[in-house]
Each structure stands twice: as structure tokens, then as C-alpha cells.
Design an enzyme around this catalytic site. Structure first.
Site, mmCIF file in Angstrom:
data_model
loop_
_atom_site.group_PDB
_atom_site.id
_atom_site.type_symbol
_atom_site.label_atom_id
_atom_site.label_comp_id
_atom_site.label_asym_id
_atom_site.label_seq_id
_atom_site.Cartn_x
_atom_site.Cartn_y
_atom_site.Cartn_z
ATOM 1 C CG HIS A 161 -1.786 -1.116 1.453
ATOM 2 N ND1 HIS A 161 -2.935 -1.351 0.713
ATOM 3 C CD2 HIS A 161 -1.715 -2.127 2.352
ATOM 4 C CE1 HIS A 161 -3.523 -2.455 1.153
ATOM 5 N NE2 HIS A 161 -2.812 -2.950 2.142
HETATM 6 O O1 RIB Z 1 -5.227 -0.170 4.772
HETATM 7 C C1 RIB Z 1 -3.830 -0.135 4.531
HETATM 8 C C2 RIB Z 1 -3.170 0.882 5.390
HETATM 9 O O2 RIB Z 1 -3.362 0.537 6.763
HETATM 10 C C3 RIB Z 1 -1.642 0.941 5.197
HETATM 11 O O3 RIB Z 1 -1.204 2.245 5.452
HETATM 12 C C4 RIB Z 1 -1.132 0.015 6.260
HETATM 13 O O4 RIB Z 1 0.192 0.353 6.701
HETATM 14 C C5 RIB Z 1 -2.104 0.281 7.373
HETATM 15 O O5 RIB Z 1 -1.671 1.453 8.054
#
Ligand code: RIB
Ligand code: CA
Length: 313
Positions: A243
Site C-alpha cells: 500500500h
Molecule cells: O489499509 C492499509 C493501510 O493501513 C496501510 O497504510 C497500512 O500500513 C495500514 O496502516
């Protein structure tokens, strides 16, 4: 072209760690003014510790790390140890950091930096819950117009939620903070699950991390081995979404992404859909378009960039 000045606001988290490493491996494009930790994936004492561990792994003990808010604006903290492990950086064995944590609170650092630097020259890169950013905006409204852009990881629309059926984790943890940020009027680019779920850590990409033959490459491969088990089982996918580095990759190579400038508003009242990012993708309302909401990525170019830049560390 001078490097872009950024503050990374983060809740490490293995994917946060890769985002920080990507930024530190790209000094021609990015100048990291500081890293501000927020409670999210794991509690604040761990997220600030993990941020310092990552800076030391990159050989950058000079990067100032600040501890920020330990809980959302109005709600109890929800964490994600089920994904990231008890420490937030489970996978490889990691030594405790030796570089110091800054005494200044992260929110004060954000305010002071935006007041010091020329208007429109600092980009905020939140990759965790938006509590620090929203607190800074509430405490010092004068800084809002001085922000160059906010490029954040959070939200979901066509991909729906990952922590509830309707909401993505970063927004869900502090929806009131997200509402403040999304209504702030700051130029906003959003990396939702719609795009991050197309950036999967498939076996060839993880092999590329290992093939770096460096300590950084080994760490990233072992982090990936750990955190991808949850998403692969949940989604039955060939890898886990990486992500947070999407935010940094966008600063370096925006052409790697596609999206649409739309209205995005945050659900803050319904328990059923709390934290949902309601994107008016088809323009069916006259609500103001406030966010560049990304949906497409060149995943091969993304992983090639990460591997090439992390190999420099
Ligand atoms: O949903 C994904 C996000 O939530 C990313 O930033 C991961 O590190 C968690 O913080
Ligand atoms: Ca994160």
C-alpha cells in the site's frame, strides 16, 4: 529540478517501512524533512520506535523522527497486529534503535515546519491514520494554505473496505480526522485500496527484493514474507498489496498512476459504514471535487522503481 520537500506521517507497519526506504533511496527527487509517527497499525511507542529502526536501516540517523498522537481525535484506537504482528515490523529480528527520538511533538513539528518553509513548498505524505495532520490543521489553521499538497494512502471505493465491509483501515481508525483533511481545501491526491490492491507482492517481485543482496533487500523480503500471509489467505491473491509506497512512487513517477478528480466525503456517523470514503466517481452530485482519487497503476514499473531505489541504500 530541486528535490521535493516532504514530511512522512506514518504508523510503521512493514509497508510504511518500504515507503520510508523508497523516499530515502530517492534523494534527487525527495528531501525528507522529518518523519512523524502516529498510532495506527500498532500503538505509538512502537510506531515511533519502528520509524527510527527504518531510518537506521537506511543509514540515515540524521532524519528527525517525532512522536505524535497516541489516539484518534474522538475514538478508541483500533490497531492491526493481526496483519503486521505484535511489533508492527514482524518478520526479521530487529535490533532496538539507538538514534534518539526528537523531543518536539510531531504536531508541533508539522506546524513549525509549514510556518518556516516557503508557502507551497512542503508536501505532507500521510500513510497511516490522519490524526496528526488533522490536529495540526485544527491547532494552526494558518498552515493549511501553506501546504503544497497532501498525498495520502487511505480509503477505498470500488475495492470496498479492508477493516470493515465499507472502510479502509487508515480512514476507519480516525474518520473525524479524515473528514478534517478531506474538507481542508488542500490539494489532495489519494491512493486508495482501488489502486494499492493492484500492486501485489507476487513471488517475482519478492525475489527481486531478495536479489538485491543487501541488508535492506533481505529485510524487505522478510517483512513481505510475514505480512503477505494475511492478505493472501484473505483474498486468495498471489501476493499482498504493498500500500504505502504508492504515495512515494507517485511523487517520483506520477505517470505510473491513473485516477479521476472527484468529490470524496467521509462517513463519520453511521456505525455500519463508519470511515467509508464516499467517492462521487460518476459526478451524480454537485459536491465540490476535492480529491484526485487513484485507481490504476503500472505495477511492474512500481516494483522496478522500489527495487532499483532500495538497492542504493
Ligand atoms: O489499509 C492499509 C493501510 O493501513 C496501510 O497504510 C497500512 O500500513 C495500514 O496502516
Ligand atoms: Ca501505514
Amino acid at each position: 529540478m530541486s528535490a521535493r520537500k516532504i514530511i512522512i506521517d506514518t504508523d510503521p507497519g512493514q509497508d510504511d517501512a518500504v515507503a520510508i526506504l523508497l523516499a530515502l533511496g530517492s534523494p534527487d527527487e525527495i528531501e525528507v524533512l522529518g518523519i512523524t509517527a502516529v498510532a495506527g497499525n500498532v500503538p505509538l511507542p512502537l510506531t515511533e520506535r519502528n520509524a527510527r529502526i527504518v531510518c537506521e536501516l537506511a543509514g540515515r540517523r540524521d532524519i528527525p523522527v517525532f512522536a505524535g498522537c497516541e489516539a484518534p481525535l474522538k475514538r478508541k484506537l483500533v490497531t492491526a497486529e493481526h496483519v503486521h504482528g505484535k511489533t508492527g515490523l514482524d518478520g526479521p529480528q530487529l535490533p532496538d534503535p539507538t538514534m534518539p527520538l526528537q523531543d518536539t511533538h510531531a504536531v508541533d513539528f508539522i506546524i513549525e515546519t509549514l510556518r518556516r518553509e516557503a508557502p507551497g513548498t512542503v508536501t505532507l505524505c500521510p500513510i497511516g491514520p490522519l490524526t496528526n495532520i488533522a490536529t495540526a490543521f485544527e491547532r494552526a489553521p494558518d498552515i493549511v494554505e501553506r501546504v503544497e499538497e497532501i498525498v495520502l494512502m487511505g480509503g477505498a471505493y470500488f475495492e470496498v473496505g479492508n477493516i470493515t465491509p465499507a472502510a479502509e483501515f487508515n480512514i476507519y481508525v480516525d474518520p473525524e480526522a479524515a473528514e478534517i483533511v478531506f474538507k481542508s481545501g488542500v490539494r489532495l491526491t489519494v491512493m486508495p485500496l482501488d489502486v494499492t490492491h493492484k500492486a501485489l507482492t507476487t513471488a517475482p517481485h519478492v525475489a527481486g527484493f531478495r536479489a538485491m543482496g543487501t541488508e535492506v533487500g533481505r529485510m524487505v523480503a522478510e517483512w513481505t514474507d510475514f505480512f503477505e500471509r494475511f492478505d493472501k489467505e484473505k483474498y486468495g491473491s498471489a501476493g499482498a498489496p504493498l500500500h504505502d509506497p504508492c504515495v512515494i512512487a507517485y511523487l517520483i513517477a506520477p505517470g505510473m498512476f491513473t485516477g479521476r478528480h472527484v468529490n470524496v466525503e467521509i462517513e463519520t456517523t453511521s456505525e455500519l459504514t463508519l470511515g467509508m470514503t464516499v467517492a462521487d466517481w460518476w459526478g451524480v452530485t454537485d459536491r465540490p471535487r476535492n480529491a484526485m482519487f487513484m485507481g490504476g497503476i503500472d505495477a511492474d514499473a512500481y516494483f522496478a522503481l522500489i527495487t532499483e531505489r532500495l538497492a542504493r541504500l
